[in-house]
Write a protein that holds these residues in place. Structure first.
Motif, PDB file in Angstrom:
ATOM      1  N   TYR A 145       2.587  -5.705  -3.751  1.00 49.98           N
ATOM      2  CA  TYR A 145       2.608  -4.752  -2.643  1.00 49.98           C
ATOM      3  C   TYR A 145       1.505  -3.711  -2.806  1.00 49.98           C
ATOM      4  O   TYR A 145       0.712  -3.474  -1.888  1.00 49.98           O
ATOM      5  N   TRP A 146       1.447  -3.103  -3.975  1.00 47.13           N
ATOM      6  CA  TRP A 146       0.429  -2.077  -4.201  1.00 47.13           C
ATOM      7  C   TRP A 146      -0.964  -2.693  -4.300  1.00 47.13           C
ATOM      8  O   TRP A 146      -1.954  -2.077  -3.900  1.00 47.13           O
ATOM      9  N   THR A 149      -2.119  -3.058  -0.874  1.00 51.93           N
ATOM     10  CA  THR A 149      -2.441  -1.723  -0.351  1.00 51.93           C
ATOM     11  C   THR A 149      -3.846  -1.304  -0.754  1.00 51.93           C
ATOM     12  O   THR A 149      -4.640  -0.826   0.072  1.00 51.93           O
ATOM     13  N   LYS A 153      -6.099  -0.930   2.572  1.00 49.61           N
ATOM     14  CA  LYS A 153      -6.238   0.410   3.127  1.00 49.61           C
ATOM     15  C   LYS A 153      -6.862   1.402   2.157  1.00 49.61           C
ATOM     16  O   LYS A 153      -7.466   2.381   2.581  1.00 49.61           O
ATOM     17  N   PHE A 155      -5.687   3.561  -1.579  1.00 49.46           N
ATOM     18  CA  PHE A 155      -4.480   4.262  -2.002  1.00 49.46           C
ATOM     19  C   PHE A 155      -4.236   5.536  -1.193  1.00 49.46           C
ATOM     20  O   PHE A 155      -3.144   5.753  -0.647  1.00 49.46           O
ATOM     21  N   TYR A 158      -3.481   4.980   2.552  1.00 55.06           N
ATOM     22  CA  TYR A 158      -2.158   4.391   2.715  1.00 55.06           C
ATOM     23  C   TYR A 158      -1.068   5.454   2.564  1.00 55.06           C
ATOM     24  O   TYR A 158      -0.141   5.536   3.386  1.00 55.06           O
ATOM     25  N   GLU A 162       1.648   6.696   5.359  1.00 54.88           N
ATOM     26  CA  GLU A 162       3.082   6.523   5.149  1.00 54.88           C
ATOM     27  C   GLU A 162       3.825   7.851   5.098  1.00 54.88           C
ATOM     28  O   GLU A 162       4.923   7.980   5.647  1.00 54.88           O
ATOM     29  N   SER A 266       2.320  -3.570   3.621  1.00 58.40           N
ATOM     30  CA  SER A 266       1.237  -2.827   2.974  1.00 58.40           C
ATOM     31  C   SER A 266      -0.113  -3.132   3.575  1.00 58.40           C
ATOM     32  O   SER A 266      -1.116  -2.499   3.226  1.00 58.40           O
ATOM     33  N   TYR A 267      -0.171  -4.122   4.476  1.00 59.08           N
ATOM     34  CA  TYR A 267      -1.465  -4.491   5.081  1.00 59.08           C
ATOM     35  C   TYR A 267      -1.771  -3.611   6.286  1.00 59.08           C
ATOM     36  O   TYR A 267      -0.841  -3.214   7.026  1.00 59.08           O
TER      37      TYR A 267
END
Length: 270
Positions: A145-146, A149, A153, A155, A158, A162, A266-267
């Motif tokens: 997932y990370w 990310t 995007k 860190f 992202y 969020e 996460s995309y």
């Protein structure tokens, strides 16, 4: 009759006559290499056996694969295609999902086999019935997932997206930002872990309780009047075993699907 059976079981339990399963079964003593970093207890041994058997079956199937598959090869291919088409591609699409097919397939197959160990004679306990394996798979999901990310995007962008979604009045961010951070860092992996862990523990205890009561009522009890209760608990044990097989498959599907959904979130989207 069911109410009477429950009442009888309660009295027997109070008297200490009926041996019921407890949480201690999920913390068994070491049986191999005691006192070393490689100590193995019953649950670890079940995991090793299940992994070896699964790899041997899949490896043999792949080695003997034919252009026109037989029944066994067809069944294995159907299962692999089910994960690819109905979980990964269904959530991510084919282009994005191609990258994650091996991961999600491995996760689904391993969890399914580990879950089914709970109803296999001689093993009789799900290899996912301690928190270690569910947590390991949840952490694997969130590493991916990370990673997605960072690639998609970055860190900081992202986190900004969020924690501070557009269109929200700024005073709300005081409450919203910590909640969002808690969700993506703790709640999502924790929910994946606990869902699988709790279902496998509860299923094992219910099946074991039914058959422990059956053994007592049919074999150990001095009163023949309790045989009827044994028939009820035996049928209940069969039903719960079949239900546990269903739950084993459903939990593997849910875990794999949620992992795919979380990674997909996460995309960056248009």
């Amino acid at each position: 009759m069911i109410i009477a059976a429950k009442a009888a079981a309660g009295m027997l339990l109070a008297e200490g006559s009926l041996q019921v399963p407890s949480i201690d079964e999920f913390l068994p003593p070491e049986i191999l290499f005691q006192g070393t970093p490689f100590a193995i207890n019953r649950i670890i041994l079940v995991r090793i056996v299940a992994t070896v058997v699964m790899l041997a079956v899949l490896g043999t199937t792949a080695a003997k694969a034919k252009l026109i598959p037989g029944r066994w090869q067809g069944a294995v291919e159907w299962l692999l295609e089910f994960v690819r088409d109905n979980i990964v591609y269904q959530v991510m699409g084919e282009i994005r999902g191609r990258r994650y097919v091996p991961m999600i397939t491995t996760m689904f197959m391993t969890i399914l086999v580990f879950n089914l160990c709970g109803i296999i004679p001689g093993l009789n306990i799900a290899a996912t019935a301690t928190i270690v394996v569910p947590l390991l798979f949840a952490l694997w999901t969130f590493v991916q997932y990370w990673g997605a990310t960072f690639r998609g995007k970055g860190f900081i962008p992202y986190l900004r997206e969020e924690l501070f979604p557009a269109g929200v009045p700024w005073p709300i961010y005081i409450i919203l930002a910590p909640m969002q951070l808690l969700d993506i860092v703790v709640i999502r992996p924790f929910s994946l872990t606990i869902r699988l862990f709790a279902n496998m523990i509860s299923g094992h205890i219910l099946v074991a309780l039914c058959f422990a009561a059956t053994q007592y009522f049919l074999i150990d009890a001095e009163s023949k009047a309790l045989i009827g209760f044994g028939a009820v608990t035996f049928v209940g044990g069969i039903v719960m075993t079949l239900f546990e097989a269903f739950v084993a498959a459903i939990q593997a599907f849910i875990f794999a699907t949620l992992s795919t959904v979380y990674i997909n979130l996460s995309y960056p989207e248009d």
